[in-house]
Design an enzyme around this catalytic site. Structure first.
Site, PDB file in Angstrom:
ATOM      1  CG  HIS A 222      16.515  12.864  46.983  1.00 18.43           C
ATOM      2  ND1 HIS A 222      15.877  12.482  46.096  1.00 18.43           N
ATOM      3  CD2 HIS A 222      15.585  12.035  48.610  1.00 18.43           C
ATOM      4  CE1 HIS A 222      15.625  11.086  46.518  1.00 18.43           C
ATOM      5  NE2 HIS A 222      15.705  10.426  47.307  1.00 18.43           N
ATOM      6  CG  HIS A 262      21.636  12.963  39.280  1.00 20.14           C
ATOM      7  ND1 HIS A 262      22.536  12.133  39.755  1.00 20.14           N
ATOM      8  CD2 HIS A 262      20.411  12.999  39.533  1.00 20.14           C
ATOM      9  CE1 HIS A 262      21.203  11.091  40.572  1.00 20.14           C
ATOM     10  NE2 HIS A 262      19.920  11.357  40.602  1.00 20.14           N
ATOM     11  CG  ASP A 313      13.117  15.956  40.770  1.00 21.46           C
ATOM     12  OD1 ASP A 313      11.778  14.836  41.122  1.00 21.46           O
ATOM     13  OD2 ASP A 313      13.549  15.401  40.996  1.00 21.46           O
TER      14      ASP A 313
END
Ligand SMILES: CC(C)(COP(=O)(O)OP(=O)(O)OC[C@H]1O[C@@H](n2cnc3c(N)ncnc32)[C@H](O)[C@@H]1OP(=O)(O)O)[C@@H](O)C(=O)NCCC(=O)NCCS
Length: 378
Positions: A222, A262, A313
């Site tokens: 995450h 994802h 990210d």
């Protein structure tokens, strides 16, 4: 009772009704309260976006002014929280400190036990302001630097950079961080937000829900992925290796590359589009294009070879690196933004609450199995 069994990791399961955030993973659309993230990225800022997430509409001028004022007045951290942080071992990471300090904040919040809508909003202002302060103050404590008091004339992003570095931040740094905060503010039922809703639904309290969310965000699958990206770029750089070759070997060894893939997006993550642009521009402007160039080479290879896209990210790592931010602050900065989404979801959950309590498909030993005396066990 229906006994439908969800797939592993609850993939594809719709677990709540929510009016906060909408994602179309096939088309790469993300919208907060119906407004496309690209529009918010181009025109909004963190304060306005947080107001939108909490209230469901954009603020008018007066409402936004009041929002700023509530948020800046909430820039207060009890001295006992600071003393507690001083006592932590210097090996404690900022994310661990944030998790523990946020839990302790409940001791000093007069609304701790009040789960009414208004108290939840008050706690949301407090937590939004305090999370930024905890991250900045702990970083200075661990470096042996003086704490910088908050500046109420500054925006959320600017005040954080001011308290972190003790110098007036450049316009570019403020704009970059502010945009990153808008992009990270909410993301529907991601793991940490789901954790927050589950905890809130037990009628525990907002601080417990946010503490749990921070714990979930910390994981490398995450929010922790942004730190993983930068650590990888450093390893490749230190080894003087070719980024594509390095990543090819990792993939051949069945290793995952942080910042790719994802659960929901099957195409480009719309947040990555903005972060890629920011990373490239900052690299150019600062004369340090290395991190962007390495990232881009890795992205093109993984896109082509694995059909995997960069997620939020991936380019936030090179963006923060070019702003001179320490790697272990990247995930706390994610929390600094996501607190707006966590609290929006906690408020929504508690405004119309029901305990969240799913079932498990039992795959253990057959019932009835029996207790056997010790001497008869194998
Ligand atoms: C985000 C993530 C956890 C989603 O997980 P998921 O929906 O459970 O998807 P899976 O892990 O089952 O991945 C599906 C396939 O893609 C591969 N894959 C997914 N992400 C990958 C990555 N980052 N690097 C290499 N392979 C990856 C998996 O190995 C798997 O391949 P397989 O079917 O051959 O076994 C996953 O993509 C990941 O671990 N990414 C890296 C961590 C990260 O960046 N997290 C931040 C998310 S915003």
């Amino acid at each position: 009772m229906s006994t439908a069994v969800a797939g592993k990791g609850l993939e594809g399961i719709v677990a709540a009704n929510s009016g906060i955030c909408w994602i179309d993973g096939e088309a790469g659309v993300l919208a907060y309260r119906g407004i496309d993230i690209h529009e918010l990225a181009d025109h909004s800022n963190f304060e306005e976006t947080t107001y939108l997430l909490w209230n469901g509409i954009l603020p008018n001028e007066l409402a936004l002014r009041e929002f700023h004022s509530h948020l800046t007045l909430a820039r207060v951290l009890d001295q006992r929280i600071i003393d507690m942080m001083r006592a932590f071992p210097r090996t404690a990471t900022p994310m661990e400190v944030l998790r523990t300090a946020v839990s302790a904040l409940s001791f000093y919040d007069a609304d701790e036990k009040d789960n009414s809508h208004d108290a939840n909003v008050r706690k949301s202002y407090n937590l939004t302001a305090q999370i930024a302060m905890i991250i900045a103050i702990y970083d200075r404590l661990r470096k042996g630097l003086e704490i910088v008091p908050p500046d109420r004339s500054l925006s959320h992003a600017a005040n954080f950079l001011w308290m972190l570095n003790g110098v007036k931040p450049s316009d570019t740094a403020v704009k970059t961080l502010d945009l990153a905060l808008v992009l990270h503010a909410d993301h529907e039922l991601n793991a940490s937000t789901f954790a927050a809703r589950v905890i809130a639904a037990t009628l525990a309290d907002v601080h417990s829900a946010v503490t749990g969310a921070i714990g979930a965000l910390k994981g490398p699958l995450h929010g922790g992925a942004n730190e993983g990206v930068m650590r990888l770029l450093h390893v490749i750089d230190k080894a003087g290796a070719d980024p594509v070759e390095y990543v090819r070997n990792m993939l051949a060894a069945k290793q995952k590359i942080s910042g790719f893939g994802h659960r929901v997006y099957k195409t480009e993550d719309p947040r990555a589009t903005h972060l890629r642009k920011m990373s490239e521009q900052l690299g150019k402007d600062s004369g340090q294009p290395k991190w962007y160039e390495m990232s881009r080479a890795i992205e093109l290879y993984i896109n082509a070879d694995k059909k995997l896209n960069a997620n939020v990210d991936f380019y936030s790592a090179s963006t923060y690196a070019t702003l001179g931010i320490d790697i272990d602050l990247y995930t706390p900065i994610f929390a600094l933004s996501r607190i707006s989404g966590w609290t929006a979801h906690i408020i929504e959950q508690l405004d119309d609450n029901r305990l969240i309590r799913p079932r498990a498909e039992y795959i253990g030993p057959a019932y009835p199995s029996h207790w056997v005396p010790m001497e008869e066990r194998g």
